[in-house]
Design an enzyme around this catalytic site. Structure first.
Site, PDB file in Angstrom:
ATOM      1  N   GLY A  97     102.121   1.620  95.551  1.00 51.31           N
ATOM      2  CA  GLY A  97     101.944   0.224  95.160  1.00 51.31           C
ATOM      3  C   GLY A  97     101.076  -0.542  96.141  1.00 51.31           C
ATOM      4  O   GLY A  97     100.249  -1.376  95.770  1.00 51.31           O
ATOM      5  N   ILE A 110     105.672 -10.848  97.159  1.00 50.43           N
ATOM      6  CA  ILE A 110     105.010 -10.141  96.060  1.00 50.43           C
ATOM      7  C   ILE A 110     105.322 -10.837  94.735  1.00 50.43           C
ATOM      8  O   ILE A 110     104.425 -11.123  93.936  1.00 50.43           O
ATOM      9  CB  ILE A 110     105.435  -8.661  96.032  1.00 50.43           C
ATOM     10  N   GLU A 124     112.403  10.478  97.666  1.00 47.66           N
ATOM     11  CA  GLU A 124     110.964  10.693  97.570  1.00 47.66           C
ATOM     12  C   GLU A 124     110.568  11.832  98.497  1.00 47.66           C
ATOM     13  O   GLU A 124     111.130  11.951  99.592  1.00 47.66           O
ATOM     14  CB  GLU A 124     110.217   9.413  97.980  1.00 47.66           C
ATOM     15  N   HIS A 134     104.762   6.102  95.045  1.00 44.57           N
ATOM     16  CA  HIS A 134     104.932   5.037  96.051  1.00 44.57           C
ATOM     17  C   HIS A 134     103.584   4.605  96.638  1.00 44.57           C
ATOM     18  O   HIS A 134     103.379   4.619  97.858  1.00 44.57           O
ATOM     19  CB  HIS A 134     105.890   5.489  97.162  1.00 44.57           C
TER      20      HIS A 134
END
Ligand code: NAI
Length: 675
Positions: A560, A428, A535, A558
């Site tokens: 992404g 990434i 989370e 979350h």
């Protein structure tokens, strides 16, 4: 082509210097010595006698004695205690009499294992001399050996001594079978007396059986696999069988295999190369791209919208060869053991925590996932968020929602000409680097591994240097002990006044209290955070974070990597990996398995062999092929931890028998043939 795989895993281990695979060697084995208890019969005769004797006690006393017995190994078959010592203790606790012994003897034929009678008869017809050596008692052994037409003087047993009331008071302790290596001595004596001409094989399961080969009197030790497995002994076996007719290929030549008896053998056992279309089960609403891909490949996947529990996998998916899951289906060691035909698992997601990877590898099952399918999605969001933060969009948007008109350029900048610091220059991080440079940013990065800078990106001398020169810092590291709280108050103090922080990597990488304090104090100009230490598991669970309400801060759940493109890419990527494994055996990209990919040589047949990674397996397989003059056109072996994976291309159709024999190699986990 799919073998019945683990179910019909037939185990044979070929000794390098003593092959049974040509007629001359086979005929050299004249003598076959069988153990009796838990080999010819299903269980231990002694146990049957003790159980019978215990029945005569009242229930309370019986349970007390049973508890005592539980502390002793009445069988002593692992070679730790002498047989005599163990038997004395056990008989002393139960009080056995002649009636108990006779009652068990009367029903002993019912205990004989399936196919013992036919197999021994076939061996006798082929001229093999059958011997029975048992640490068990005459009364139980003889009815069986007589039914098998084994000469009485080929049968060696223990003798019980009774008193005048018929109580068992002892054993014939002068019998060598009472010693822990007694069988070995006895066989040596038989050999010296000339009663074992030619080669000898021992079939059994205990240390005393193994001792016969260890004494070099027998050339081969065949381990009979029943419910109690002594792993240590099994490992030392030359061959492992789980049914008696599996002995037959050891002693018959290939020509004899074509006769009627052998045809029956294969019909009964289901040859390893039985062709079946694999059952495919795709759970959790896996994207249609994967379904279509499987259909194009001629498979008929069964589709379920939901995940399955472990129990449901055991009941509803027990016959599945190919399993596709997402993150909600847990595939534990128990589930893997239940799904006996399972040959490949596709995790249509990024992570594989939901699968017991080690158990899967141990069962010869590769697991594929799609670790990089959402790389671009994450990188794009980072680009968008940097623009949003530098233009202070979060606070302006929030104000507009609250009827406020914040029309001001103060503190708002273009990203062009600014410096981005990328921490973690992996898949990434490096994509982010390329995209941001194309938008005019200066890129510097920090990684613990020496990474090639892409474009004009510059490697920072240290984390501190990166923090000190970046207008925006973006994190792309994994969650490891080193990255935990990688960014806390001390690191934020190194950052430029008013700089921005972005974390789309893992929740524990940033200390949130320190970030909040820096945002409140104006030390940082804003933040974008997608991942959190805790989370919610689902949308009904509330989400709480110290960052809620912070200025110019984007909080996302979350997401992404959550895009349609990523979903399609995951489906296509994992589906392709699974199909390649099914059709070619390729395991490139598997998370738990040796990675092997071998180009197909035209006009060859492919065999896949998964085995325990111990020295010598390749030599055994190659020996097996060489002795049959089968030419190997291509071969590739890779090992990883405890698993070895071998792909072999041979330039002729290998017979069922060869596959069967490969399956019998003691280290074999599974064998599969691809047409
Ligand atoms: P990657 O493994 O390709 O790259 C990680 C890089 O970080 C490697 O180059 C490694 O050497 C480096 N690294 C490790 N420890 C470091 C340290 N202490 N300091 C500096 N560099 C260090 O991983 P990839 O695919 O680029 O993913 C990066 C992160 O993004 C992972 O944590 C992943 O879980 C997360 N991620 C988050 C998503 C989301 O939805 N928010 C989606 C996909 C990935």
């Amino acid at each position: 082509m799919f073998g019945k795989s683990r179910k019909t895993n037939l185990y044979i281990h070929i000794e390098q210097n003593f092959s049974l695979h040509n007629h001359r060697d086979k005929s050299m084995i004249n003598n076959i010595i069988f153990n009796f208890d838990s080999t010819l019969i299903k269980t231990e005769g002694v146990e049957l006698i003790l159980q019978r004797a215990l029945q005569r006690l009242d229930p309370k006393e019986r349970s007390g004695r049973l508890e005592e017995l539980g502390k002793i190994s009445c069988l002593a078959d692992i070679g730790e205690t002498s047989v005599a010592e163990a038997l004395h203790q056990c008989f002393g606790l139960t009080g056995v009499n002649r009636g108990d012994v006779e009652a068990v003897a009367a029903g002993i034929m019912e205990e004989v294992n399936p196919r013992v009678i036919e197999s021994i008869q076939a061996l006798q017809e082929a001229g093999k001399r059958i011997f029975i050596l048992s640490t068990g008692f005459d009364e139980l052994v003889r009815p069986v050996t007589r039914a098998l037409h084994v000469d009485d003087d080929h049968v060696f047993t223990n003798q019980l001594i009774y008193d005048f009331r018929g109580e068992v008071v002892g054993f014939n302790e002068r019998n060598p079978l009472f010693l822990s290596a007694g069988k070995g001595f006895l066989v040596e004596q038989l050999k010296n007396d000339g009663r074992l001409p030619g080669g000898t094989t021992v079939v059994g399961r205990s240390a005393s059986d193994l001792a016969i080969r260890k004494n070099n009197v027998a050339q081969l030790f065949v381990y009979y696999l029943n419910t109690r497995i002594h792993e240590e002994i099994r490992r030392q076996a030359d061959f492992v069988i789980e049914r008696f007719d599996q002995l037959l290929p050891l002693f018959f030549s290939e020509e004899e295999f074509s006769n009627e008896r052998m045809q029956v053998y294969y019909q009964q056992n289901g040859a390893v190369e039985e062709e079946v279309k694999p059952n495919v089960l795709l759970l959790e609403n896996i994207h249609d791209a994967a379904v279509q891909q499987m259909k194009r490949a001629g498979l008929e996947p069964r589709l379920l919208k939901s995940a399955l529990s472990i129990d449901e996998l055991c009941s509803d998916a027990a016959d599945v060869h190919v399993l596709g899951i997402r993150s909600q289906t847990r595939v534990t060691a128990r589930a893997i053991a239940c799904m006996e035909n399972l040959m490949v698992i596709g995790a249509f997601c990024i992570g594989t925590n939901q699968v017991d990877l080690e158990a899967a590898a141990a069962a010869g099952i590769p697991v594929f996932n799609a670790p990089y399918s959402n790389t671009r999605s994450v990188a794009e969001l980072v680009v968008g968020e940097i623009i949003m933060l530098m233009r202070r969009i979060p606070e302006k948007s929030q104000a507009a929602h609250a009827s406020q008109w914040l029309k001001s350029a103060a503190g708002c900048t273009e990203i062009r000409g600014k410096t981005v610091g990328i921490i973690g220059y992996g898949h990434i991080g490096s994509q982010v680097s390329v995209l941001l440079e194309s938008l005019g940013m200066t890129v510097c990065f920090h990684d613990i591994v020496d990474k090639l800078p892409l474009g004009n990106a510059q490697r920072a001398a240290s984390l501190e240097e990166l923090l000190g020169r970046s207008d925006v810092v973006t994190l792309h590291v994994p969650d490891t002990p080193i990255t935990r709280n990688l960014i806390g108050a001390a690191q934020i103090a190194h950052m430029k006044q008013g700089a921005f922080l972005i974390n789309l990597s893992r929740g524990r990488v940033v200390e949130l209290a320190a970030l909040r304090a820096a945002l409140d104090a104006g030390a940082l100009g804003g933040a974008a955070v997608d991942v959190f230490p805790e989370e919610p598991n689902h949308s009904q669970e509330p989400f709480l974070s110290p960052l809620q309400g912070a200025r110019n801060t984007i909080l996302t759940p979350h997401i992404g990597g959550s895009t349609q493109e990523a979903q399609i890419d995951i489906a296509a990527y994992v589906g392709e990996k699974m199909l390649r494994f099914i059709h070619t055996g390729a395991t490139t990209g598997a998370v738990n398995f040796p990675e092997v990919e071998l180009a197909r040589v035209p006009n060859t047949h492919r065999i896949l062999h998964v085995h325990h990674n111990v020295p010598g397996v390749l030599a055994k397989i190659n020996n097996l092929f060489a002795r049959r003059s089968i030419n190997i056109a291509g071969q590739l072996l890779q090992t990883r931890e405890r698993i070895g994976y071998l792909i072999i291309d041979v330039d002729q159709q290998v017979s069922t028998q060869v596959l069967d024999l490969m399956g019998h190699i003691a280290e074999t986990i599974r064998v599969r043939k691809i047409a």
